[in-house]
Write an enzyme that holds these catalytic residues in place. Structure first.
Site, PDB file in Angstrom:
ATOM      1  N   SER A 125       0.995  -1.311  -0.002  1.00 37.50           N
ATOM      2  CA  SER A 125      -0.106  -0.050  -0.063  1.00 37.50           C
ATOM      3  C   SER A 125       0.813   1.290   0.007  1.00 37.50           C
ATOM      4  O   SER A 125       0.441   2.492  -0.262  1.00 37.50           O
ATOM      5  CB  SER A 125      -0.806   0.117   1.258  1.00 37.50           C
ATOM      6  OG  SER A 125      -1.586  -1.062   1.464  1.00 37.50           O
ATOM      7  N   HIS A 146      -1.029  -2.608  -7.008  1.00 35.68           N
ATOM      8  CA  HIS A 146      -1.895  -1.993  -5.892  1.00 35.68           C
ATOM      9  C   HIS A 146      -3.506  -2.214  -5.981  1.00 35.68           C
ATOM     10  O   HIS A 146      -4.136  -1.322  -6.546  1.00 35.68           O
ATOM     11  CB  HIS A 146      -1.517  -0.806  -5.294  1.00 35.68           C
ATOM     12  CG  HIS A 146      -2.178  -0.138  -3.938  1.00 35.68           C
ATOM     13  ND1 HIS A 146      -2.194   0.879  -3.617  1.00 35.68           N
ATOM     14  CD2 HIS A 146      -2.370  -1.012  -2.896  1.00 35.68           C
ATOM     15  CE1 HIS A 146      -2.765   1.129  -2.530  1.00 35.68           C
ATOM     16  NE2 HIS A 146      -2.898  -0.292  -1.955  1.00 35.68           N
ATOM     17  N   GLU A 158      -3.616   0.280  -8.763  1.00 41.40           N
ATOM     18  CA  GLU A 158      -2.709   1.438  -9.098  1.00 41.40           C
ATOM     19  C   GLU A 158      -1.451   0.833  -9.407  1.00 41.40           C
ATOM     20  O   GLU A 158      -0.883  -0.336  -8.778  1.00 41.40           O
ATOM     21  CB  GLU A 158      -2.464   2.102  -7.551  1.00 41.40           C
ATOM     22  CG  GLU A 158      -2.391   3.596  -7.650  1.00 41.40           C
ATOM     23  CD  GLU A 158      -2.131   4.176  -6.169  1.00 41.40           C
ATOM     24  OE1 GLU A 158      -2.117   3.461  -4.889  1.00 41.40           O
ATOM     25  OE2 GLU A 158      -1.954   5.273  -6.143  1.00 41.40           O
ATOM     26  N   ASN A 196      -2.986   6.163  -0.980  1.00 39.13           N
ATOM     27  CA  ASN A 196      -2.690   6.259   0.647  1.00 39.13           C
ATOM     28  C   ASN A 196      -1.993   7.524   1.177  1.00 39.13           C
ATOM     29  O   ASN A 196      -2.271   7.869   2.182  1.00 39.13           O
ATOM     30  CB  ASN A 196      -1.890   5.027   1.145  1.00 39.13           C
ATOM     31  CG  ASN A 196      -2.800   3.780   1.100  1.00 39.13           C
ATOM     32  OD1 ASN A 196      -3.947   3.957   1.993  1.00 39.13           O
ATOM     33  ND2 ASN A 196      -2.396   2.629   0.540  1.00 39.13           N
TER      34      ASN A 196
HETATM   35  P1  NAD Z   1      -3.645  -9.522   6.353  1.00 41.80           P
HETATM   36  O1  NAD Z   1      -3.132  -9.250   7.582  1.00 41.80           O
HETATM   37  O2  NAD Z   1      -5.140  -9.717   6.250  1.00 41.80           O
HETATM   38  O3  NAD Z   1      -2.852 -10.689   5.407  1.00 41.80           O
HETATM   39  C1  NAD Z   1      -1.671 -10.910   5.389  1.00 41.80           C
HETATM   40  C2  NAD Z   1      -1.373 -12.388   5.217  1.00 41.80           C
HETATM   41  O4  NAD Z   1       0.285 -12.682   4.904  1.00 41.80           O
HETATM   42  C3  NAD Z   1      -1.775 -13.142   6.417  1.00 41.80           C
HETATM   43  O5  NAD Z   1      -2.532 -14.385   5.944  1.00 41.80           O
HETATM   44  C4  NAD Z   1      -0.185 -13.610   6.980  1.00 41.80           C
HETATM   45  O6  NAD Z   1      -0.388 -15.013   7.479  1.00 41.80           O
HETATM   46  C5  NAD Z   1       0.390 -13.589   5.581  1.00 41.80           C
HETATM   47  N1  NAD Z   1       2.085 -13.566   5.823  1.00 41.80           N
HETATM   48  C6  NAD Z   1       2.526 -12.542   6.797  1.00 41.80           C
HETATM   49  N2  NAD Z   1       3.951 -12.739   6.642  1.00 41.80           N
HETATM   50  C7  NAD Z   1       4.150 -13.846   5.580  1.00 41.80           C
HETATM   51  C8  NAD Z   1       5.271 -14.177   4.990  1.00 41.80           C
HETATM   52  N3  NAD Z   1       6.460 -13.698   5.194  1.00 41.80           N
HETATM   53  N4  NAD Z   1       5.195 -15.231   3.735  1.00 41.80           N
HETATM   54  C9  NAD Z   1       4.069 -15.527   3.513  1.00 41.80           C
HETATM   55  N5  NAD Z   1       2.901 -14.989   4.052  1.00 41.80           N
HETATM   56  C10 NAD Z   1       2.806 -14.036   5.141  1.00 41.80           C
HETATM   57  O7  NAD Z   1      -2.994  -8.173   5.444  1.00 41.80           O
HETATM   58  P2  NAD Z   1      -4.063  -7.545   4.066  1.00 41.80           P
HETATM   59  O8  NAD Z   1      -4.853  -6.589   4.689  1.00 41.80           O
HETATM   60  O9  NAD Z   1      -4.404  -8.811   3.274  1.00 41.80           O
HETATM   61  O10 NAD Z   1      -2.607  -6.621   3.607  1.00 41.80           O
HETATM   62  C11 NAD Z   1      -1.740  -7.546   2.580  1.00 41.80           C
HETATM   63  C12 NAD Z   1      -0.701  -6.473   1.883  1.00 41.80           C
HETATM   64  O11 NAD Z   1      -1.714  -5.720   1.075  1.00 41.80           O
HETATM   65  C13 NAD Z   1      -0.121  -5.309   2.617  1.00 41.80           C
HETATM   66  O12 NAD Z   1       1.009  -5.009   1.954  1.00 41.80           O
HETATM   67  C14 NAD Z   1      -1.194  -4.276   2.515  1.00 41.80           C
HETATM   68  O13 NAD Z   1      -0.448  -3.138   2.814  1.00 41.80           O
HETATM   69  C15 NAD Z   1      -1.767  -4.363   1.166  1.00 41.80           C
HETATM   70  N6  NAD Z   1      -2.872  -3.685   1.198  1.00 41.80           N
HETATM   71  C16 NAD Z   1      -4.081  -3.694   2.194  1.00 41.80           C
HETATM   72  C17 NAD Z   1      -5.415  -3.195   1.678  1.00 41.80           C
HETATM   73  C18 NAD Z   1      -6.190  -3.229   2.703  1.00 41.80           C
HETATM   74  O14 NAD Z   1      -7.185  -2.672   2.569  1.00 41.80           O
HETATM   75  N7  NAD Z   1      -6.105  -4.230   3.839  1.00 41.80           N
HETATM   76  C19 NAD Z   1      -5.540  -2.577   0.740  1.00 41.80           C
HETATM   77  C20 NAD Z   1      -4.399  -2.659  -0.426  1.00 41.80           C
HETATM   78  C21 NAD Z   1      -3.274  -3.047  -0.207  1.00 41.80           C
END
Ligand code: NAD
Length: 290
Positions: A125, A146, A158, A196
């Site tokens: 993000s 993104h 994005e 963001n």
């Molecule tokens: P989340 O916490 O729901 O999921 C993250 C997942 O990654 C978990 O299932 C965890 O077990 C896994 N994980 C952690 N470390 C790991 C590793 N070393 N190897 C493999 N798996 C691993 O988080 P999310 O909300 O899905 O966010 C994930 C990414 O997407 C982040 O970079 C976040 O910034 C980005 N993002 C999030 C959103 C949002 O609205 N939540 C929107 C756009 C982008």
């Protein structure tokens, strides 16, 4: 360059699970990897539920839903060797925790096992694509892709080039986003990109407003919904995104833009310390346990 047919997604959380779902629905052979116990089971049962709902609502036929499910391979292996399962992917989309050190470590390991044509995309993000790419010997094949939450619903992707991202990587990523029925829009590689950089300080300010007693959370959200025509208030949105992710993004903005005004609000950080992460833990600003 070869057409993308096989997609691997790492991280089966809110975002990775959604990306795997739309990839499989769009006809791609899809692998979803997460080493943490329970993460894959949760993603799989959510896929079953969402695809069943799509059939119920007439948005999809049962055979199409079954075909989409059959295209996803779920991998719950631990350790670096698990990454070998992804060797045949044309693109790996990383959607793990928003932590630069952990992402860079993963990209270095991925780059070591991939062949010449594969793209390494990150769903970060806020973290610099150039910085993540620099952890690999192939920064020309690293790109930001993104997606937005919930992935099956939100149209935007994005697309962020790092300093060394090749035009071929960008073209193939844009073509893939379109095949996933998304609208790719370019942004430059500055902390937080566009979305963001603009959204997260607003969310952070809503926590300050709450902390300073300007209004209670439900009223802050109501004011922003009715007064600014936002479909969701900033505090409800923070719960939806994940409060831990919000803190990580604010840290990246503060460090990347070298400005302390982007530091996360103490109240936001306190809720994270209490494991009130939002929807994903059943409680954040608001309580979802019922
Ligand atoms: P989340 O916490 O729901 O999921 C993250 C997942 O990654 C978990 O299932 C965890 O077990 C896994 N994980 C952690 N470390 C790991 C590793 N070393 N190897 C493999 N798996 C691993 O988080 P999310 O909300 O899905 O966010 C994930 C990414 O997407 C982040 O970079 C976040 O910034 C980005 N993002 C999030 C959103 C949002 O609205 N939540 C929107 C756009 C982008």
């Amino acid at each position: 360059m070869p057409e993308i047919k096989n997609i691997a997604v790492i991280g089966a959380g809110q975002m990775g699970g959604g990306i795997a779902q739309i990839a499989a629905t769009a006809g791609f052979t899809t692998k979803l990897l997460d080493p943490f116990p329970g993460a894959i089971d949760k993603a799989k049962s959510l896929h079953d539920k969402l695809l069943a709902r799509a059939v119920e609502k007439g948005r999809m036929t049962q055979p199409d839903a079954d075909a989409a499910k059959s295209r996803i391979t779920y991998i719950n292996d631990q350790g670096d060797a698990a990454l070998n399962n992804l060797a045949d992917a044309d693109i790996v989309i990383e959607a793990i925790i928003e932590d630069a050190a952990i992402k860079k470590d993963l990209f270095a390991k991925l780059a070591a096992m991939l062949t010449a044509d594969q793209i390494l995309a990150t769903n970060t993000s806020s973290i610099s694509i150039t910085e993540i790419a620099a952890a690999t010997p192939c920064p020309d094949r690293v790109i930001g892709m993104h997606f937005f939450n919930p992935v099956p619903v939100m149209k935007l992707v994005e697309v962020i080039n790092g300093l060394a991202t090749s035009p071929d990587t960008t073209e193939r990523t844009i073509a893939l986003a379109e095949k996933l029925s998304k609208t790719p829009v370019p942004a430059n590689d500055r902390a937080g990109f566009v979305s963001n950089r603009v959204l997260m300080p607003m969310i952070n300010e809503a926590f300050y407003a709450w902390m300073e007693g300007v209004a209670e959370p439900a009223h802050i959200d109501e004011i922003m919904k009715l007064g600014c025509a936002h479909p969701m208030g900033p505090l409800r949105l923070a719960d939806f995104i994940g409060l831990d992710t919000c803190v990580h993004i604010m840290d990246v903005l503060a460090d990347g833009l070298n400005n302390e005004r982007y530091r996360a609000c103490p109240l936001l950080k306190q809720l994270v310390t209490a494991n009130r992460l939002g929807d994903k833990t059943g409680r954040g600003v608001f309580d979802y346990s019922k």
